[in-house]
Scaffold this active site. Structure first.
Site, mmCIF file in Angstrom:
data_model
loop_
_atom_site.group_PDB
_atom_site.id
_atom_site.type_symbol
_atom_site.label_atom_id
_atom_site.label_comp_id
_atom_site.label_asym_id
_atom_site.label_seq_id
_atom_site.Cartn_x
_atom_site.Cartn_y
_atom_site.Cartn_z
ATOM 1 N N LEU A 255 39.140 40.571 48.660
ATOM 2 C CA LEU A 255 40.313 40.768 49.630
ATOM 3 C C LEU A 255 41.432 41.523 49.070
ATOM 4 O O LEU A 255 41.145 42.193 48.078
ATOM 5 C CB LEU A 255 40.964 39.219 49.727
ATOM 6 C CG LEU A 255 40.154 38.066 50.505
ATOM 7 C CD1 LEU A 255 40.732 36.656 50.076
ATOM 8 C CD2 LEU A 255 39.781 38.400 51.646
ATOM 9 N N SER A 256 42.307 42.117 49.804
ATOM 10 C CA SER A 256 43.166 43.078 49.251
ATOM 11 C C SER A 256 44.008 42.492 48.094
ATOM 12 O O SER A 256 44.346 43.278 47.552
ATOM 13 C CB SER A 256 44.299 43.401 50.555
ATOM 14 O OG SER A 256 44.966 42.224 50.991
ATOM 15 N N GLU A 257 44.155 41.263 47.924
ATOM 16 C CA GLU A 257 44.806 40.514 46.893
ATOM 17 C C GLU A 257 44.296 39.264 46.498
ATOM 18 O O GLU A 257 43.896 38.294 47.235
ATOM 19 C CB GLU A 257 46.574 40.619 47.213
ATOM 20 C CG GLU A 257 47.095 41.779 47.490
ATOM 21 C CD GLU A 257 47.271 42.771 46.322
ATOM 22 O OE1 GLU A 257 47.019 42.389 44.958
ATOM 23 O OE2 GLU A 257 47.745 43.880 46.370
ATOM 24 N N THR A 258 44.076 39.029 45.285
ATOM 25 C CA THR A 258 44.079 37.772 44.612
ATOM 26 C C THR A 258 45.250 37.324 43.660
ATOM 27 O O THR A 258 45.509 38.161 42.748
ATOM 28 C CB THR A 258 42.701 37.579 43.874
ATOM 29 O OG1 THR A 258 41.405 38.110 44.710
ATOM 30 C CG2 THR A 258 42.485 36.201 43.212
#
Length: 262
Positions: free
Chosen positions: A45-48
């Site tokens: 995902l774009s961010e964790t």
């Protein structure tokens, strides 16, 4: 076998499948940085986001599939949602210690409100190579913070953008936001960050620490409505008080909960 909870939350939307998805992993203590990065790469995902409870607040970190970043709005919103709505945090205000200083999130009028430092965009000469990489025939203005802000006047062009991501990655900025005034919202935008491993981020809260001050000044408004995204969109409320901060608010929805086995 070590096991960790994982939540996937769609931020800046009232229902799943909208806004921007982020993974949130609560931790009792920090794992090695390499492990944090590998989990983010696996999540894809774009961010964790990861947080650890510390005294009266939390330490919070964000990773794209490629790098750790200094600031991420939608994953902060997702982390606050998990703490408030899933884990039952009773705090009036959540305080996060981050690489960008202390960030605060509170509940207000059915929204989660994030208090971030504002970034005042500085005008630069428009680079033809940047417009070419974006596939834009022209732009009204170009500004820079840690992102480029490309200002155009026709919001219809926003949805049709098909950037050359390899060409965009050559520019020495975190990402590139393209923004325009809107008939339905105060402004709309899209954000591209191939340099940090995210070709397009559907809704980038941190970009609005620059976008909101620009539009507040241009429109003469302290409270603005915004929408970001291409095929997938999310909505934000931005307030720009006269204190060097930006309050970025939105909703969130839980999509998934599971376990990580290491």
């Amino acid at each position: 076998m070590p096991q960790f909870d994982l939540y996937q939350v769609d931020a800046f939307t009232s229902a799943p499948f909208g806004g921007n998805p982020a993974a949130v992993v609560p931790l009792d203590a920090w794992l090695p940085d390499e492990t944090l990065q590998r989990i983010a790469e696996e999540n894809n995902l774009s961010e964790t986001a990861y947080f650890v409870r510390k005294q009266d607040g939390y330490e919070l970190r964000w990773f794209t599939p490629a790098v750790e970043v200094d600031l991420c709005g939608h994953a902060t919103l997702a982390s606050a949602y998990v703490l408030f709505e899933v884990l039952g945090a009773q705090d009036d205000v959540l305080r996060f210690s981050t690489r960008s200083g202390e960030l605060r999130v509170s509940r207000a009028d059915g929204l989660l409100a994030m208090d971030f430092p504002a970034k005042q965009p500085v005008a630069e000469e428009i680079a033809p190579a940047l417009l070419q990489a974006l596939g834009l025939p022209g732009a009204q203005a170009l500004y820079r913070t840690d992102d480029y802000l490309v200002v155009i006047e026709d919001e219809a062009l926003i949805d049709g953008l098909t950037p050359d991501f390899a060409a965009l990655a050559a520019f020495d900025v975190r990402g590139v936001a393209v923004t325009a005034p809107s008939a339905k919202f105060d402004f709309v935008s899209r954000w591209f960050g191939p340099r940090v491993g995210v070709n397009e981020d559907p809704v980038t809260g941190s970009a609005h620490t620059s976008l909101a001050p620009y539009w507040a000044q241009r429109l003469g408004k302290r409270v603005l409505t915004a929408q970001q995204g291409g095929a997938r969109k999310g909505q934000l409320r931005c307030e720009v008080p006269d204190n060097g901060r930006v309050v970025i608010s939105g909703q969130a929805a839980l999509y998934l909960r599971g376990s990580i086995y290491l």
